[in-house]
Design a protein around this motif. Structure first.
Motif, PDB file in Angstrom:
ATOM      1  N   ALA A  23     -10.563  15.904   3.343  1.00  0.00           N
ATOM      2  CA  ALA A  23     -11.134  14.391   2.686  1.00  0.00           C
ATOM      3  C   ALA A  23     -10.036  13.885   1.948  1.00  0.00           C
ATOM      4  N   LEU A  24      -9.710  14.574   0.864  1.00  0.00           N
ATOM      5  CA  LEU A  24      -8.451  14.058  -0.005  1.00  0.00           C
ATOM      6  C   LEU A  24      -7.420  13.676   1.029  1.00  0.00           C
ATOM      7  N   PHE A  25      -7.022  14.580   1.575  1.00  0.00           N
ATOM      8  CA  PHE A  25      -5.826  14.432   2.395  1.00  0.00           C
ATOM      9  C   PHE A  25      -5.989  13.135   3.315  1.00  0.00           C
ATOM     10  N   ASP A  26      -7.038  12.828   3.907  1.00  0.00           N
ATOM     11  CA  ASP A  26      -7.497  11.776   4.696  1.00  0.00           C
ATOM     12  C   ASP A  26      -7.150  10.377   3.985  1.00  0.00           C
ATOM     13  N   GLN A  27      -7.602  10.435   2.898  1.00  0.00           N
ATOM     14  CA  GLN A  27      -7.417   9.224   1.977  1.00  0.00           C
ATOM     15  C   GLN A  27      -6.076   8.904   1.690  1.00  0.00           C
ATOM     16  N   ALA A  28      -5.191   9.965   1.241  1.00  0.00           N
ATOM     17  CA  ALA A  28      -3.963   9.789   0.763  1.00  0.00           C
ATOM     18  C   ALA A  28      -2.943   9.266   2.157  1.00  0.00           C
ATOM     19  N   LEU A  29      -3.667   9.719   3.248  1.00  0.00           N
ATOM     20  CA  LEU A  29      -2.753   9.605   4.619  1.00  0.00           C
ATOM     21  C   LEU A  29      -2.976   8.098   4.690  1.00  0.00           C
ATOM     22  N   THR A  30      -3.961   7.731   4.422  1.00  0.00           N
ATOM     23  CA  THR A  30      -4.188   6.023   4.809  1.00  0.00           C
ATOM     24  C   THR A  30      -3.331   5.271   3.805  1.00  0.00           C
ATOM     25  N   CYS A  31      -3.114   5.894   2.596  1.00  0.00           N
ATOM     26  CA  CYS A  31      -2.205   5.137   1.685  1.00  0.00           C
ATOM     27  C   CYS A  31      -0.852   5.125   2.063  1.00  0.00           C
ATOM     28  N   HIS A  32      -0.546   5.967   2.606  1.00  0.00           N
ATOM     29  CA  HIS A  32       1.051   6.236   3.287  1.00  0.00           C
ATOM     30  C   HIS A  32       1.224   5.912   4.465  1.00  0.00           C
ATOM     31  N   TRP A  33       0.224   5.791   5.212  1.00  0.00           N
ATOM     32  CA  TRP A  33       0.567   5.637   6.527  1.00  0.00           C
ATOM     33  C   TRP A  33      -0.275   4.320   7.139  1.00  0.00           C
ATOM     34  N   GLN A  34       0.401   3.123   7.225  1.00  0.00           N
ATOM     35  CA  GLN A  34      -0.519   2.018   7.696  1.00  0.00           C
ATOM     36  C   GLN A  34       0.214   1.694   9.340  1.00  0.00           C
ATOM     37  N   ASP A  35      -0.856   1.538  10.163  1.00  0.00           N
ATOM     38  CA  ASP A  35      -0.207   1.280  11.626  1.00  0.00           C
ATOM     39  C   ASP A  35       0.270  -0.359  11.383  1.00  0.00           C
ATOM     40  N   LYS A  36       1.005  -0.440  12.460  1.00  0.00           N
ATOM     41  CA  LYS A  36       1.786  -1.626  12.485  1.00  0.00           C
ATOM     42  C   LYS A  36       2.140  -2.223  14.054  1.00  0.00           C
TER      43      LYS A  36
END
Lengths: 307, 307
Positions: A23-36
Motif C-alpha cells: 500500500a505504501l509502495f503503491d502510493q509512492a508509485l503514483t507520485c513517481h509515475w503519471q501516465d501521459k
C-alpha cells in the motif's frame, strides 16, 4: 522440510506486513509515475501497474525497517527497483529473448504494444529508475543516494542482471548429460546470481544503507540476500516444472522445452528442493540475528511458494 | 551561407582540438571499459569502440573548459554519455525499430551478434553509464555528481531520448500532404528535441556543471545546446537525402523510403538548410558570449558536415 513452511499465524502476519508495504509502495508509485498521453507511457504503465508480488520493494522496505529506519525513507529506491525489475521482464519476454506471450497472467508487453514500443518501454523504465534514484528526497544524504544508485546500477548492469540474462541465453539448449558437471554448476550459479540474485541483493542493501545501517548489519543482510536470492530462483525453476500456466501467469514448462540450465534440470526436483530449503533456513537464521521477524518470514515465503 | 563554413585555419584548429579531446576520451574509456571473456562484453565493445565522431564527449569537455574547468574533471561523464549514445544506436538499429544493417560503416550490432545480444548490449551500456555517473572521481562534489546523473537520466529517459524515438516511430509513414502542417511541425520539433537534442543538451550542461559554472553561463550554454542540437539533426536529415551509403557509414535515403517526418520532407531541402544555418549562427553568437572559440567552431562544424 517443515522449516520452509509457514504456520497459520506466520502467514497471517506476513500477509498483513506485505499488504501494508505494498500500500505504501503503491502510493509512492503514483507520485513517481503519471501516465501521459503518448503510447510510450501506456506501454510503460501497462507492465509497471500489472499486479505483481512487489517482492523487491518489500525486501527493500523491510531491510530499511530492520535497520531501524522508517520505510518511507527507502520508498523512492523501492519504486526505482520495481521499475528496473519491470524493464527486465519486458525485455526478457521479447521474441528475440525468451519469447513469452504471457506475463503476470496478461499478454506480455510486446504482444499488446508491438516489439518496438516494448523495447522502448523497457529502456524508458530503466532510465526513469535512475532519474528517480538520482533525485532522492531532501532528507537523504547525497553520499548515501550516490552509493545506493551505484549499487543498483552495478547489480542491474553488465556484471549483474544483464550478464545473467546473456549467460542464460548462452547456455540454452545444452545437452546436460554430455557437459562437465562442475562447469554446469558454476555456470548455473553465475546465471542465477546475475538474473535474480543481484537485484534482490541490491534491494536489501539499499534499504539498509538508507536507514544508515552499520557495517555488521550490512554484512549480515548481504549474506541473507544471497541466500534468499538463490532460493527464490530455485523456487521459480521448480514452479516452472510443477506449476500450471494459470497459477504462474506465464507459460509453464518453458525451461525444459527451451533446454534451459536450471537447478531441477541439473540436480533433479528433489535435490533442488532440498537445496532451496537449506538456503532458506540459513537465511532465516541470519534474519534472526538482525533481528527481523519480517525478514525471517519473507525468507520462508520465498521457498514456500513452491512447496 | 558562408557563415556555416569554416575557413582553413578554423578547420585546422578545430580538427586539432577534437583530436586532442578524443585522445583524452579514449584513454578514459580504456579505464572505464575493459573487455571480458563473455559474448555480452564483445557485443558491447564492438559498438562502443567503433570509430565515431565522439561529438557528445567533445561537447561535454569543451563546455567544461569554457566554464574554466579542466577537461579531466568531466571525462567520466563524457564516457557515460558516449555509452548512452551507443546504446541508443544499437537499439535504434534493431529490426523492430529502424532496421538498419549498417552503422559507422560496419554491420550493425544485431547483424553480428544477433538480436538478443544486441538488446542486452544496449541495456548493458545504458546501465553501465549510470554505474559510472554514480561513482564519480573523488574530487567531484557528490551534489554535483547527483545533479549531473539526474540531468543525463532525464535527457535519456521517457521524456527525452526514448520519447523522441517512440514519436519517430509513431509518425512514420504519414502522408504529409494530408496532415495539418502546424501539427507536423510541432511533432517534428518534439522528435528532434528528444532524439538528439536532449542528450546534446545534457552533454554541454554536465560539462559546465562539473566545472562549477554559474547561473548565467548555464543559461547561455543551455540556449546554445538547443540550437546546435536541432541544427545537428537537420544536418543529419539533409545528409540522409544527399549523402551516399559510403560517406554516411549507414544506408542513405532511408528516411524517405520509410516515410519519416524530417525537416527536408516538411520544408524542402533549401529551407531546411536555411533553418540549420540560422540556428548555427545564433549558436555561434552565444558561444562568443561565453566566450569559447571551440564551441563557436563546433557550432559551425555541426552544419558544415552537410554543406
Amino acid at each position: 522440510m517443515t522449516a520452509t513452511k509457514l504456520n497459520e499465524k506466520d502467514y497471517a502476519d506476513l500477509s498483513q506486513y506485505m499488504k501494508d508495504k505494498v500500500a505504501l509502495f503503491d502510493q509512492a508509485l503514483t507520485c513517481h509515475w503519471q501516465d501521459k498521453k503518448y503510447a510510450l507511457y501506456q506501454s510503460m504503465s501497462y507492465s509497471l501497474l500489472l499486479p505483481g508480488k512487489r517482492l523487491r520493494p518489500i525486501l527493500c522496505l523491510a531491510a530499511c525497517e530492520a535497520a531501524g529506519g522508517q520505510a518511507e525513507q527507502a520508498l523512492y529506491a523501492a519504486v526505482a527497483l520495481e521499475m528496473i525489475h519491470t524493464y527486465s521482464l519486458i525485455h526478457d519476454d521479447l521474441p528475440a529473448m525468451d519469447n513469452d506471450d504471457y506475463r503476470r497472467g496478461r499478454p506480455s508487453n510486446h504482444k499488446v504494444f508491438g516489439e518496438a514500443l516494448a523495447i522502448l518501454a523497457g529502456d524508458g523504465l530503466l532510465t526513469e529508475a535512475f532519474a528517480i534514484l538520482t533525485s532522492p528526497p531532501a532528507n537523504v544524504n547525497p553520499l548515501q543516494a550516490l552509493e545506493v544508485s551505484n549499487l543498483i546500477a552495478r547489480a542491474a548492469g553488465p556484471e549483474g542482471m544483464v550478464l545473467g540474462q546473456a549467460l542464460d541465453l548462452e547456455y540454452m539448449g545444452l545437452d546436460m548429460q554430455r557437459e562437465d558437471r562442475l562447469h554446469l554448476q558454476t555456470a548455473l550459479q553465475a546465471i542465477h546470481t546475475g538474473k535474480t540474485g543481484a537485484i534482490i541483493n541490491a534491494s536489501l542493501l539499499s534499504g539498509a544503507i538508507l536507514a544508515g545501517a552499520g557495517r555488521e548489519f550490512i554484512h549480515i543482510i548481504d549474506e541473507y540476500s544471497r541466500k534468499i536470492g538463490l532460493a527464490f530462483q530455485i523456487a521459480d525453476d521448480i514452479l516452472d516444472v510443477e506449476g500450471t500456466d494459470e497459477a504462474l501467469g506465464k507459460s509453464a514448462g518453458k525451461d525444459e522445452s527451451q533446454g534451459k540450465l536450471t537447478y531441477p534440470a541439473l540436480l533433479g526436483l528433489e535435490q533442488a528442493r532440498k537445496k532451496g530449503a537449506t538456503l532458506v533456513e540459513e537465511a532465516a537464521c541470519l534474519a534472526a540475528r538482525l533481528p527481523s521477524r519480517p525478514l525471517m518470514l519473507l525468507a520462508r515465503f520465498v521457498m514456500a511458494r513452491s512447496s
